[in-house]
Design a protein around this motif. Structure first.
Motif, short mmCIF file in Angstrom:
data_model
loop_
_atom_site.label_atom_id
_atom_site.label_comp_id
_atom_site.label_asym_id
_atom_site.label_seq_id
_atom_site.Cartn_x
_atom_site.Cartn_y
_atom_site.Cartn_z
N UNK B 271 0.83 -1.21 0.00
CA UNK B 271 0.00 0.00 0.00
C UNK B 271 0.87 1.27 0.00
N UNK B 274 2.10 1.85 -3.56
CA UNK B 274 1.03 2.37 -4.41
C UNK B 274 0.82 3.85 -4.10
N UNK B 275 0.91 4.20 -2.82
CA UNK B 275 0.59 5.57 -2.41
C UNK B 275 1.70 6.56 -2.76
N UNK B 276 2.95 6.18 -2.56
CA UNK B 276 4.04 7.15 -2.72
C UNK B 276 4.85 7.00 -4.00
N UNK B 278 3.26 5.43 -6.65
CA UNK B 278 2.13 5.59 -7.58
C UNK B 278 2.19 4.65 -8.77
N UNK B 279 2.66 3.42 -8.51
CA UNK B 279 2.57 2.37 -9.52
C UNK B 279 1.76 1.22 -8.93
N UNK B 280 1.14 0.44 -9.85
CA UNK B 280 0.38 -0.74 -9.46
C UNK B 280 1.35 -1.92 -9.40
N UNK B 312 0.33 -7.35 -12.09
CA UNK B 312 -0.96 -7.97 -12.45
C UNK B 312 -1.72 -8.35 -11.19
N UNK B 315 -7.87 -5.86 -9.22
CA UNK B 315 -8.19 -4.55 -8.67
C UNK B 315 -9.48 -4.55 -7.85
N UNK B 316 -10.23 -5.63 -7.95
CA UNK B 316 -11.45 -5.73 -7.15
C UNK B 316 -11.18 -6.36 -5.78
N UNK B 320 -5.66 -4.69 1.23
CA UNK B 320 -5.98 -3.84 2.37
C UNK B 320 -7.48 -3.60 2.50
#
Lengths: 322, 322
Positions: B271, B274-276, B278-280, B312, B315-316, B320
């Motif tokens: 997490x 992703x937040x800092x 900003x990649x998946x 990969x 996303x559903x 978290x």
């Protein structure tokens, strides 16, 4: 900027100067591509990833240009703004880089993550009620108390010149595109893009993408004068603000077209980008891809620069899960 | 590869040849950095973003090296593998680039998104029951029927040589780092990294990061021989597989240390990225950052290359939110 003051319209040289001024403080963000998204859209897409700036948004460009353009005397009193979005975060970041105060007025209802981000960069928040009256009164008081230099989130020549550096990099990194498409809210990114492209590559089209549910820029464009919505509702939370005189100056002269998209189309395009480009971007970034998918004939076979404007989302409340 | 056949250990020249062979088919993915994550960890982090490959994972390197190294006669019969993960997708992608068949055996319980991805790239799926017996029987049958060239997900010299090209790019793009850290499952990425770094920059440390709940590589490393878990349970779904003889060859000789992290630490690090950044990225990519945060003294002040191995995710069903 007072309503009756003559507009100070930034020029191409201002954008070039901005690029040099902000260079040590911002990233020359990468261009990402996706064979799958090219196949899906029929176009050749070049995503300029401003979500990958340190504070997560293109607004760092304009904010940094404003902060680092201040004289020593001006800088001592710091900067001030009213924003609960990426501009507040970016202005705090830029002020922090220069070691000067940043005063932000934001509604007490603003998301905690936004407040945290401003504070993390050293910004000071004064909360107001979530109404225009309270915001304006509170801001007037804070600015009078601090003497801070007001940096508007978009309707400021220094900010527009700064945002224009994004399109300059995009053109350099791609050897040119046929169309540049970006979301439109207040018009800062689009205005900066117009400023740059109208000189750098005047044959390149500039298309703005907007939510149907906040289509004030689209209606303004069709009507030939600014139309502002009162309180539009859209998942694209960064695009609710209206055009102002400076941004209207650019939009009315240099934008080729404005395309609108539904809420569902926006959420789908956002999820599609996360899935196939694999970057975290905000709902406000999705209207461009949604517009391309909705208007394929227009983009078929073209080289299209797509500006991904920011990546600050609440990971606990992703739109497709709501 | 038969168990009693002598190991074919790839060499540095094989990695260099692999890099030339795969160059037209893969991306030289960007290095991303985050001032905030540097502050948080006390280290200077360079994230090599393999999640930004077209099929979304570093495994495209090894798969492409195997596919494009086939003779014309071999290629005619295509490739085959058993995998429900990124290797299946990447091998299908590579086979599609060469226009040859790809047969994948995967359990009927594999996520629909993985099946869709394989088919989108032109791979053919034969489903088996979710047991080792069924997988092995089904795979033996498919390979006998098709004559396809078996490309193991990681225990294959062509695959390891391909994965080694990632560390080569990382070193070139950063002018060198003190430590390279990557997740470890079967050991393909780590082995490739060892192959490259042990010649290119032998003073650079190689650290593997693993879930505590699937710590077979850690236990193998401590014991001095391969220990395999039966069916480990971890959110890091790409890291459940055991070391095999080729990957053990590299891990036992060139890995400096293996660090383990809890499920919570993995989800938090995912997490945070992703937040800092900003990649998946997938949960399986998070053990490295989790390990750095857990062992700050070890990484303080160092230049650290962090391989982000794939992007990969469903996303559903983000961890978290569960």
């Amino acid at each position: 900027m007072k309503d009756d003051a003559p507009m100070e319209i930034p020029g191409y040289e201002d954008m070039l100067a901005a690029h040099e001024r902000i260079r040590p403080h911002i990233r020359r963000t990468p261009i990402l591509t996706s064979d799958y998204l090219n196949e899906l859209t029929g176009a050749q897409l070049f995503f300029k990833c401003e979500n990958l700036q340190e504070p997560g948004a293109f607004k760092v460009r304009g904010a940094t240009n404003a902060v680092f353009g201040l004289s020593e005397d001006e800088a001592r009193l710091g900067v001030a703004t009213h924003s609960s979005g990426n501009h507040a975060t970016c202005l705090s970041y830029a002020a922090g880089r220069r070691g000067i105060p940043c005063n932000v007025v934001m509604p007490r209802t603003a998301p905690q993550a936004k407040k945290d981000a401003v504070r993390r960069y050293g910004g000071t928040i004064t909360e107001c009620d979530p109404s225009t009256t309270s915001r304006e009164e509170t801001f007037a008081r804070v600015q009078a108390e601090t003497g801070g230099n007001f940096v508007h989130p978009y309707n400021d020549p220094r900010v527009i010149a700064g945002q224009g550096t994004c399109a300059k990099e995009l053109m350099e990194q791609t050897d040119g595109v046929d169309i540049v498409i970006a979301p439109i809210g207040g018009g800062g990114m689009i205005s900066g893009t117009c400023l740059t492209i109208s000189t750098f590559a005047p044959e390149t089209q500039i298309i703005a993408a907007e939510p149907e549910q906040a289509d004030d820029a689209y209606r303004s464009f069709k009507a030939g004068h600014i139309i502002a919505d009162d309180a539009p509702e859209t998942i694209a939370d960064g695009l609710k603000v209206p055009l102002k005189d400076l941004t209207w100056h650019f939009v009315s002269r240099h934008v080729t077209d404005i395309l609108t998209t539904s809420e569902d189309e926006i959420v789908d395009a956002m999820k599609t980008t996360w899935k196939y480009l694999r970057v975290v971007m905000e709902p406000s970034c999705a209207p461009p891809l949604a517009a391309i998918l909705k208007n394929k004939d227009r983009f078929a076979g073209k080289r299209v620069g797509v500006v991904i404007t920011g990546g600050n989302v609440d990971l606990d409340k992703l739109p497709w899960t709501l």
